[in-house]
Design a protein around this motif. Structure first.
Motif, PDB file in Angstrom:
ATOM      1  N   ALA A  61      -4.313 -25.884 -35.341  1.00 37.11           N
ATOM      2  CA  ALA A  61      -5.671 -26.388 -35.534  1.00 37.11           C
ATOM      3  C   ALA A  61      -5.650 -27.735 -36.252  1.00 37.11           C
ATOM      4  N   ASN A  62      -4.804 -27.830 -37.254  1.00 34.73           N
ATOM      5  CA  ASN A  62      -4.705 -29.082 -37.993  1.00 34.73           C
ATOM      6  C   ASN A  62      -4.246 -30.226 -37.104  1.00 34.73           C
ATOM      7  N   VAL A  63      -3.219 -29.947 -36.326  1.00 35.44           N
ATOM      8  CA  VAL A  63      -2.701 -30.992 -35.453  1.00 35.44           C
ATOM      9  C   VAL A  63      -3.793 -31.452 -34.498  1.00 35.44           C
ATOM     10  N   GLN A  64      -4.516 -30.497 -33.958  1.00 35.31           N
ATOM     11  CA  GLN A  64      -5.573 -30.870 -33.021  1.00 35.31           C
ATOM     12  C   GLN A  64      -6.675 -31.663 -33.701  1.00 35.31           C
TER      13      GLN A  64
ATOM     14  N   LEU B 234       3.142 -36.920 -39.484  1.00 36.10           N
ATOM     15  CA  LEU B 234       4.245 -36.637 -40.406  1.00 36.10           C
ATOM     16  C   LEU B 234       4.197 -35.147 -40.624  1.00 36.10           C
ATOM     17  N   VAL B 235       5.182 -34.421 -40.115  1.00 32.95           N
ATOM     18  CA  VAL B 235       5.026 -32.977 -40.238  1.00 32.95           C
ATOM     19  C   VAL B 235       6.204 -32.239 -40.813  1.00 32.95           C
ATOM     20  N   SER B 236       5.860 -31.206 -41.529  1.00 38.38           N
ATOM     21  CA  SER B 236       6.799 -30.264 -42.096  1.00 38.38           C
ATOM     22  C   SER B 236       6.272 -28.902 -41.655  1.00 38.38           C
ATOM     23  N   LEU B 237       7.012 -28.248 -40.794  1.00 37.23           N
ATOM     24  CA  LEU B 237       6.516 -27.039 -40.138  1.00 37.23           C
ATOM     25  C   LEU B 237       6.130 -25.930 -41.099  1.00 37.23           C
ATOM     26  N   SER B 238       5.237 -25.090 -40.664  1.00 36.92           N
ATOM     27  CA  SER B 238       4.905 -23.911 -41.460  1.00 36.92           C
ATOM     28  C   SER B 238       5.983 -22.855 -41.259  1.00 36.92           C
ATOM     29  N   ALA B 239       6.048 -21.937 -42.177  1.00 33.23           N
ATOM     30  CA  ALA B 239       7.086 -20.906 -42.107  1.00 33.23           C
ATOM     31  C   ALA B 239       6.893 -20.001 -40.891  1.00 33.23           C
ATOM     32  N   GLN B 240       5.666 -19.965 -40.419  1.00 29.84           N
ATOM     33  CA  GLN B 240       5.350 -19.053 -39.311  1.00 29.84           C
ATOM     34  C   GLN B 240       5.524 -19.685 -37.942  1.00 29.84           C
ATOM     35  N   THR B 241       5.727 -20.975 -37.928  1.00 39.11           N
ATOM     36  CA  THR B 241       5.748 -21.665 -36.642  1.00 39.11           C
ATOM     37  C   THR B 241       7.005 -21.370 -35.831  1.00 39.11           C
ATOM     38  N   VAL B 242       6.776 -20.862 -34.639  1.00 36.18           N
ATOM     39  CA  VAL B 242       7.898 -20.667 -33.724  1.00 36.18           C
ATOM     40  C   VAL B 242       7.746 -21.597 -32.526  1.00 36.18           C
ATOM     41  N   ASP B 243       6.514 -21.681 -32.078  1.00 37.98           N
ATOM     42  CA  ASP B 243       6.217 -22.476 -30.898  1.00 37.98           C
ATOM     43  C   ASP B 243       5.954 -23.932 -31.288  1.00 37.98           C
ATOM     44  N   THR B 244       6.866 -24.795 -30.934  1.00 39.05           N
ATOM     45  CA  THR B 244       6.682 -26.199 -31.301  1.00 39.05           C
ATOM     46  C   THR B 244       6.323 -27.049 -30.082  1.00 39.05           C
ATOM     47  N   SER B 245       5.763 -26.384 -29.086  1.00 36.82           N
ATOM     48  CA  SER B 245       5.530 -27.115 -27.840  1.00 36.82           C
ATOM     49  C   SER B 245       4.480 -28.214 -27.956  1.00 36.82           C
ATOM     50  N   VAL B 246       3.519 -28.061 -28.867  1.00 37.34           N
ATOM     51  CA  VAL B 246       2.556 -29.158 -29.065  1.00 37.34           C
ATOM     52  C   VAL B 246       3.300 -30.440 -29.379  1.00 37.34           C
ATOM     53  N   TYR B 247       4.225 -30.322 -30.294  1.00 39.66           N
ATOM     54  CA  TYR B 247       4.957 -31.513 -30.728  1.00 39.66           C
ATOM     55  C   TYR B 247       5.806 -32.044 -29.576  1.00 39.66           C
ATOM     56  N   GLU B 248       6.380 -31.112 -28.861  1.00 43.33           N
ATOM     57  CA  GLU B 248       7.210 -31.492 -27.729  1.00 43.33           C
ATOM     58  C   GLU B 248       6.403 -32.313 -26.732  1.00 43.33           C
ATOM     59  N   GLN B 249       5.235 -31.785 -26.412  1.00 47.18           N
ATOM     60  CA  GLN B 249       4.379 -32.494 -25.463  1.00 47.18           C
ATOM     61  C   GLN B 249       3.977 -33.864 -25.975  1.00 47.18           C
ATOM     62  N   LEU B 250       3.527 -33.880 -27.200  1.00 48.43           N
ATOM     63  CA  LEU B 250       3.110 -35.153 -27.775  1.00 48.43           C
ATOM     64  C   LEU B 250       4.262 -36.145 -27.756  1.00 48.43           C
TER      65      LEU B 250
ATOM     66  N   GLN C 208      -3.317 -28.839 -44.633  1.00 45.46           N
ATOM     67  CA  GLN C 208      -2.465 -27.766 -45.131  1.00 45.46           C
ATOM     68  C   GLN C 208      -2.457 -26.576 -44.172  1.00 45.46           C
ATOM     69  N   THR C 209      -1.285 -26.038 -43.955  1.00 46.88           N
ATOM     70  CA  THR C 209      -1.185 -24.914 -43.022  1.00 46.88           C
ATOM     71  C   THR C 209      -1.264 -23.573 -43.747  1.00 46.88           C
ATOM     72  N   HIS C 210      -0.997 -23.578 -45.034  1.00 46.84           N
ATOM     73  CA  HIS C 210      -0.893 -22.328 -45.785  1.00 46.84           C
ATOM     74  C   HIS C 210       0.078 -21.384 -45.079  1.00 46.84           C
ATOM     75  N   GLU C 211       1.084 -21.976 -44.480  1.00 47.39           N
ATOM     76  CA  GLU C 211       2.160 -21.250 -43.786  1.00 47.39           C
ATOM     77  C   GLU C 211       1.677 -20.466 -42.565  1.00 47.39           C
ATOM     78  N   SER C 212       0.566 -20.870 -42.007  1.00 46.48           N
ATOM     79  CA  SER C 212       0.101 -20.192 -40.803  1.00 46.48           C
ATOM     80  C   SER C 212       0.249 -21.094 -39.577  1.00 46.48           C
ATOM     81  N   ALA C 213       0.858 -20.548 -38.551  1.00 43.73           N
ATOM     82  CA  ALA C 213       1.100 -21.330 -37.338  1.00 43.73           C
ATOM     83  C   ALA C 213      -0.217 -21.705 -36.670  1.00 43.73           C
ATOM     84  N   GLU C 214      -1.134 -20.774 -36.718  1.00 41.95           N
ATOM     85  CA  GLU C 214      -2.454 -20.990 -36.142  1.00 41.95           C
ATOM     86  C   GLU C 214      -3.148 -22.177 -36.796  1.00 41.95           C
ATOM     87  N   ARG C 215      -3.153 -22.104 -38.097  1.00 44.42           N
ATOM     88  CA  ARG C 215      -3.753 -23.158 -38.887  1.00 44.42           C
ATOM     89  C   ARG C 215      -3.076 -24.497 -38.603  1.00 44.42           C
TER      90      ARG C 215
END
Lengths: 342, 342
Positions: B109-112, B123-139, B99-106
């Motif tokens: 961390a979860n993805v890692q 299987l992901v549903s982004l958090s409301a705070q997420t702007v940087d999706t580069s982790v996913y891009e890289q993966l 759970q991200t609790h809507e935090s991008a940081e969290r």
DNA sequence: ATGAAAGCGCTAACAG
DNA sequence: CTGTTAGCGCTTTCAT
């Protein structure tokens, strides 16, 4: 699989043996501080992550715990799971959740699935249909860590986390009585569950204290714990067609409580004028209902946390755990309009 | 760990080599049928279960998939998870929920954490705070299987499962308009999320079609997606103190919709007389609210299923998947009293 | 202080 | 048709 570096890569790059690297990584003191530094830095640089699967194989531990609940889409359990995750996560365990949908068969299948997944321990809340708890008995007797929460197995001396069910039901019932209701019906899940029995006892005790009758017809159980709408409907309809129908209902689980409302409405009964309602539920929106619902709320999140703490402790204890605790938490009774004459 | 039999035990007992046993167990046709029968029977007898961890290590697959959502205790997501589990279970995968609790940081961390757990896919549903999706891009660019559902990353060409958000918001807005509301406010989550943008577009389109104005003051975002009650409160209060307050609100997620009601009530506004309300939510009890809520319901369970099917297919496809589908499902608009003048 | 080697449970070349 | 062996990534004796 997403390829990552291994200890071997580090060894090769640094011209060391894998064992040296392993030891350096694990901070062994029989490693030269220079070598150690070298390894640590390189590992950091390439973002080395130990392979948990290899570790598991080695340690004979999966670092995962299995959870058995009836349903995730249930306010109580989703909150409990929240608590479970919070502790598990911080303790380095991951959580595998399975749902029984209140079927004993499904529950057994889930447990077996979890065991074949090599979970290190089990967090379980029995299904409403479960009578035979011998799987747990066997596992427990072999020293396998199990913690029950909320819906505990009666005769197995494991750690347990429960609420004071007797008191919870007693309080709720007494509040109905104090609001002037006299013919109170009891809507519950199967009596397989100890919580059902205890809540019923609390209920009865309150009636007795206030000298109220309890005709047998006022007692109805839903064998599927309210998962099937029919069972609730039959109970309610049966009551309301009685010569002397109840003037209040105490329902003893989430599904039953929220399931009652639409049925009463559809049948044309006004709450609380025709029949009052109070019940166990952890819904966050019970106050928004028409009418706002009187509820008994369990500290679900905290229960999940405690259960997980106990489980982790059991898993990680070197010597066999001999004494088991039963943690009993208190519930919160929130009185609202559904149980108060207008 | 709960000790179980290994292939070695069988080999020893039957005086065979481990490889013969392995092959017999896997139904290889280069094994004498007698031997095979012998092995199978013995395995059955001792209730042999292959060690999934050893398998994982060998195959370089964990047979688990990671799930990233904002919150489990959310009607939409708990239902989606239900769908996810149903498919995953039958496909031999287990599910790790974070759970991200809507935090991008969290979220990061979860993805890692999930990656270090060697999940086979995400299987992901982004958090409301997420702007940087580069982790996913890289993966994704490295060929790691990812499927987004509901809250998708805009520029990453993975499989996706979404609803027709434009249409959903359009329908809901138009129904408000047809009920006679003219000053409709828009309560939404961060515009980081594509769903927010699309729902807003649908909303605007409906207003335009009917020639209605949309003052900028009628637009409010909650940066935490409604997790914090304050943000909703501020929005609502801001509106109601306007010289010309809105006469209706369209809210675009579960938390916001159910969060609005108590705030409006507390501030003393009657729904729908003072202000109407329609919103996205998968709550099962929206009809029990006072007043019953007009809602847009997403096929959450089905979305979870489809996303998981796509993910499993991606994980198991031999060759790199080149073409990605975006599954678009339809929503259901259920009109109730909260959006209809009494 | 470091390396070599075995082993956790399983599969898959490779040899017969 | 069946056995031997190596190896997945890591830890851990046992040598040196």
């Amino acid at each position: 699989m997403f390829q990552s570096y291994t200890i071997k890569d580090i060894a090769k790059a640094l011209n060391l043996s894998t064992s040296t690297v392993s030891r350096a990584l694990n901070g062994s003191h029989e490693i030269g501080s220079e070598t150690k530094k070298l390894v640590l830095e390189y590992a950091e640089k390439i973002n080395y992550r130990p392979n948990p699967i290899a570790l598991s194989l080695k340690e004979q531990k999966s670092h995962s715990i299995g959870v058995v609940v009836c349903e995730v889409a249930n306010n109580y359990f989703s909150q409990a799971i929240n608590g479970i995750e919070s502790i598990a996560y911080n303790s380095g365990y991951h959580v595998i959740i399975t749902q029984t949908h209140e079927s004993a068969e499904r529950e057994l299948a889930n447990v077996q699935h979890l065991l074949s997944r090599q979970v290190d321990g089990l967090l379980v809340s029995l299904s409403a249909q479960t009578v035979d708890t011998s799987v747990y008995e066997q596992l427990h007797s072999k020293g396998f860590p199990i913690v029950f929460f909320d819906r505990v197995a009666q005769h197995i001396p494991t750690h347990r986390v429960v609420v004071n069910n007797f008191d919870a039901a007693f309080k709720a019932t007494e509040s109905l009585i104090k609001s002037g209701f006299k013919r109170i019906a009891h809507l519950t899940s199967t009596s397989n569950l100890m919580i059902s029995q205890e809540r019923f006892k609390g209920f009865k005790a309150a009636l007795e204290k206030h000298g109220l009758d309890f005709p047998e017809t006022y007692f109805r159980q839903c064998n599927h714990g309210g998962v099937l709408k029919d069972e609730i409907e039959q109970a309610v309809e049966g009551w309301m067609n009685l010569p002397s129908p109840p003037d209040a209902i105490l329902s003893t689980n989430d599904r039953l409580t929220t399931g009652c409302v639409p049925i009463l409405k559809r049948l044309g009964y006004k709450i609380p004028d025709d029949v009052a309602l109070a019940g166990f539920t952890n819904s966050d929106v019970a106050e928004l209902f028409d009418p706002p619902l009187t509820v008994v709320r369990q500290p679900a999140f905290q229960m999940g946390q405690m259960a997980t703490e106990l489980l982790v402790k059991t898993i990680e204890s070197k010597k066999a755990v001999e004494t088991y605790t039963t943690e009993v938490l208190e519930t919160e009774l929130i009185c609202r309009e559904s149980s108060v004459h207008a």
